[in-house]
Motif scaffolding. Structure first.
Motif: not given
Length: 244
Positions: A91-94, A99-105, A109-111
């Motif tokens: 779940x965390x990986x998804x 959030x890392x590839x689709x959302x910019x910036x 909370x990603x970090x």
């Protein structure tokens, strides 16, 4: 006139390359969407047997009854750590992947989630996976396959962490995606095993084969797709430089 003609041809070539890249990106997004829907469905199916795990039902649970002879000591501890850490890591990986590839910036909370994910994978999922791999039902070949899967998951996570700490974001995303693919391998394994049961093709050889292909095949297709995408992007960039 010749110069204008060559520019026109270069412009058309650039348009075709851009369109190919766009189509590839659209196919990737479609594949991700379909995989997500399938993954959620399989994850639910994967969690259903948990009712026989708390407490351990060694008689009715197919998985636990097969491991009855060694369901004690380190194995039982590793089992419970693994079945709790596994869904959390998925779940965390998804969440990290999208959030890392689709959302910019990238959201703040990603970090934070990334650090939790690193701890879950390296301190809980990896060691418990190593212990459980030594008791794989399909024999030595499956034991090696699951052992390598656990090691590959830890290694890809370590590289993802290292690149994040050094600010190499593109490489970080690449290694984090590889790690996420490996984390998803139990879902694919469940789908394929279910298929063998339905088609009455379930054998020890099939289980050994699935133990390897459930994580090597997705990884292979990811690397091939990445190479194709990079090649198309490189051609588009080179074409634009020639035009300029």
């Amino acid at each position: 006139m010749a110069s204008n003609h060559s520019r026109f041809k270069a412009s058309n070539r650039d348009a075709f390359l851009t369109r190919d890249t766009t189509r590839l990106s659209q196919l990737v997004r479609l594949a991700i969407t379909l995989t997500t829907v399938l993954g959620v469905s399989v994850l639910v199916q994967l969690l259903l047997p948990y009712r026989d795990y708390f407490p351990a039902n060694l008689n009715d649970s197919v998985f636990l009854s097969a491991h009855r002879s060694h369901f004690h000591g380190w194995y039982s501890i590793a089992f419970y750590v693994h079945i709790v850490a596994g869904p959390i890591a998925l779940i965390q990986g998804a969440a990290l992947f999208f959030s890392g590839t689709m959302q910019k910036p990238t959201p703040p909370w990603h970090r934070v989630i990334g650090r939790v994910q690193a701890a879950v994978v390296l301190f809980f999922l990896f060691p418990s996976g190593l212990v459980m791999a030594q008791y794989a039902m399909a024999g030595p070949s499956a034991e090696v396959a699951f052992t390598l899967l656990a090691l590959a998951t830890a290694i890809t996570m370590a590289f993802a962490i290292r690149n994040a700490m050094t600010g190499r974001i593109i490489q970080h995303r690449l290694w984090a995606t590889r790690c996420f693919l490996l984390l998803c391998s139990p879902l694919l394994l469940r789908v394929v095993v279910g298929f063998t049961i339905v088609t009455d093709t379930e054998t020890d050889f099939a289980h050994r084969l699935i133990a390897w292909t459930s994580w090597l095949v997705p990884w292979f297709f990811f690397e091939v797709g990445r190479k194709c995408h990079d090649t198309a992007h490189r051609k588009t960039k080179t074409s634009r430089l020639h035009i300029a």
